[in-house]
Design a protein around this motif. Structure first.
Motif, PDB file in Angstrom:
ATOM      1  N   ALA A 186       3.312   1.740   3.052  1.00 35.01           N
ATOM      2  CA  ALA A 186       4.768   1.653   3.124  1.00 35.01           C
ATOM      3  C   ALA A 186       5.463   2.929   2.690  1.00 35.01           C
ATOM      4  CB  ALA A 186       5.246   0.483   2.265  1.00 35.01           C
ATOM      5  N   GLY A 187       4.706   4.020   2.567  1.00 34.44           N
ATOM      6  CA  GLY A 187       5.297   5.290   2.172  1.00 34.44           C
ATOM      7  C   GLY A 187       4.756   5.743   0.830  1.00 34.44           C
ATOM      8  N   ALA A 188       5.485   6.648   0.188  1.00 35.83           N
ATOM      9  CA  ALA A 188       5.065   7.183  -1.102  1.00 35.83           C
ATOM     10  C   ALA A 188       5.626   6.327  -2.230  1.00 35.83           C
ATOM     11  CB  ALA A 188       5.538   8.619  -1.255  1.00 35.83           C
TER      12      ALA A 188
ATOM     13  N   ASN B 296       0.802  -1.223   0.000  1.00 36.58           N
ATOM     14  CA  ASN B 296       0.000   0.000   0.000  1.00 36.58           C
ATOM     15  C   ASN B 296       0.838   1.278   0.000  1.00 36.58           C
ATOM     16  OD1 ASN B 296      -2.783  -1.055  -0.058  1.00 36.58           O
ATOM     17  ND2 ASN B 296      -2.156  -2.006   1.872  1.00 36.58           N
ATOM     18  N   ALA B 297       2.007   1.218  -0.628  1.00 33.26           N
ATOM     19  CA  ALA B 297       2.735   2.452  -0.901  1.00 33.26           C
ATOM     20  C   ALA B 297       1.810   3.338  -1.729  1.00 33.26           C
ATOM     21  CB  ALA B 297       4.021   2.161  -1.659  1.00 33.26           C
ATOM     22  N   VAL B 298       1.648   4.576  -1.315  1.00 36.44           N
ATOM     23  CA  VAL B 298       0.588   5.405  -1.877  1.00 36.44           C
ATOM     24  C   VAL B 298       1.067   6.116  -3.145  1.00 36.44           C
ATOM     25  CG1 VAL B 298       1.122   7.459  -0.457  1.00 36.44           C
ATOM     26  CG2 VAL B 298      -1.205   7.088  -1.293  1.00 36.44           C
ATOM     27  N   THR B 299       0.270   6.000  -4.196  1.00 33.40           N
ATOM     28  CA  THR B 299       0.580   6.648  -5.468  1.00 33.40           C
ATOM     29  C   THR B 299      -0.045   8.036  -5.518  1.00 33.40           C
ATOM     30  OG1 THR B 299      -1.408   5.827  -6.574  1.00 33.40           O
ATOM     31  CG2 THR B 299       0.547   4.408  -6.630  1.00 33.40           C
ATOM     32  N   TRP B 300       0.321   8.782  -6.555  1.00 33.76           N
ATOM     33  CA  TRP B 300      -0.254  10.117  -6.761  1.00 33.76           C
ATOM     34  C   TRP B 300      -1.776  10.010  -6.869  1.00 33.76           C
ATOM     35  CZ3 TRP B 300      -3.285  12.761 -10.179  1.00 33.76           C
ATOM     36  CH2 TRP B 300      -3.215  14.154 -10.160  1.00 33.76           C
ATOM     37  N   ASP B 301      -2.264   9.057  -7.669  1.00 33.16           N
ATOM     38  CA  ASP B 301      -3.712   8.906  -7.850  1.00 33.16           C
ATOM     39  C   ASP B 301      -4.415   8.554  -6.542  1.00 33.16           C
ATOM     40  OD1 ASP B 301      -3.661   9.493 -10.553  1.00 33.16           O
ATOM     41  OD2 ASP B 301      -3.477   7.393 -11.172  1.00 33.16           O
TER      42      ASP B 301
END
Length: 275
Positions: free
Chosen positions: A74-76, A37-42
């Motif tokens: 887990a971050g960006a 679940n590393a976060v994306t721009w979207d």
């Protein structure tokens, strides 16, 4: 966790952020388990939009932010960011942080509904700050929190240097940021970063129970209390007292305030409507 049903949003473009409204609770679930679940721009923009909508929607009385799989966030994940159109110039990095990580954290802090983090697994970097920005933090006993930035030679972003000293004090904040060691859920609870730690199988039920209590409460009073607490460490006593008086003035115009007083006088359980 409620991620399906009548109110679930199933559009393919939203598959990485599941959303459902259940009993007045807006469930926002990060859904990229293969990437922890590393976060994306979207995803970031979707979460911000959902939190903004929650503030304005009277049907939403509380928010739960959680995730699928072994990781909370887990971050960006910068691979999902729009491609850079030109060579980076001075000012680009600070602008990216302001419009990206800081907007995400601000969306949680500024949401007019109480936000619960149900941390199901590792929360690292901006993922840890996303949890710490929430009003209440519940964690599975297998969860870990990591100020991972120093491991990459980076300065913490996403409001970390703002949030952590307010939660655990400057010395503990520096320890976490200087070393980047993984912090267990139990240790995070002892330090005051987590409200409750429970076995993983009990996390969703506890989040639903707490969110249900909030959803049945006086929504505007809770929102105003959130604003007062969040602002309390940023000003002096005079400003805090003035804000408290203004909040009382606003809240006393609500139906829920009238209902709470009437229920007390009439010795019955109040029935709050959220307005």
């Amino acid at each position: 966790m409620p991620v399906s049903g009548e109110a679930a949003e199933a559009a393919p473009r939203d598959a990485t952020v599941l959303h459902a409204l259940d009993g007045g609770v807006s469930w926002i679930t990060l859904n990229r388990p293969e990437a922890m679940n590393a976060v994306t721009w979207d995803q970031r923009e979707r979460i911000i939009a959902l939190l903004t909508d929650a503030s304005a929607d009277p049907a939403v009385r509380a928010v739960v932010l959680t995730a699928t799989g072994r990781g909370f966030c887990a971050g960006a994940d910068l691979r999902g960011a729009p491609a850079r159109a030109r060579e980076r110039v001075p000012g680009d990095v600070s602008r990216t942080i302001r419009l990206g990580a800081q907007r995400l954290i601000a969306a949680v802090l500024d949401c007019e509904k109480p936000v619960i983090a149900a941390v199901n697994g590792t929360a690292a970097g901006i993922g840890a700050h996303l949890a710490f920005a929430c009003d209440l933090v519940l964690a599975a006993d297998t969860a870990k929190f990591i100020e991972v930035f120093v491991r990459r030679g980076l300065v913490p972003d996403g409001g970390g240097a703002y949030l952590l000293p307010r939660l655990v004090g400057p010395q503990r904040a520096k320890e976490l940021m200087f070393f980047g060691d993984a912090l267990s859920a139990a240790d995070a609870e002892r330090m005051g970063l987590v409200n409750r730690t429970v076995p993983e199988r009990e996390l969703t039920a506890l989040a639903a129970a707490w969110a249900g209590r909030l959803a049945a409460g006086p929504t505007r009073a809770v929102a105003l209390a959130k604003q007062l607490v969040n602002a309390s460490l940023d000003g002096d006593r005079a400003a805090a007292f003035a804000a408290e008086a203004a909040a009382q003035e606003i809240n006393m115009t609500t139906r829920d305030a009238d209902e709470g007083v009437a229920a007390f006088v009439e010795r019955r359980t109040p029935e709050y409507r959220g307005h």
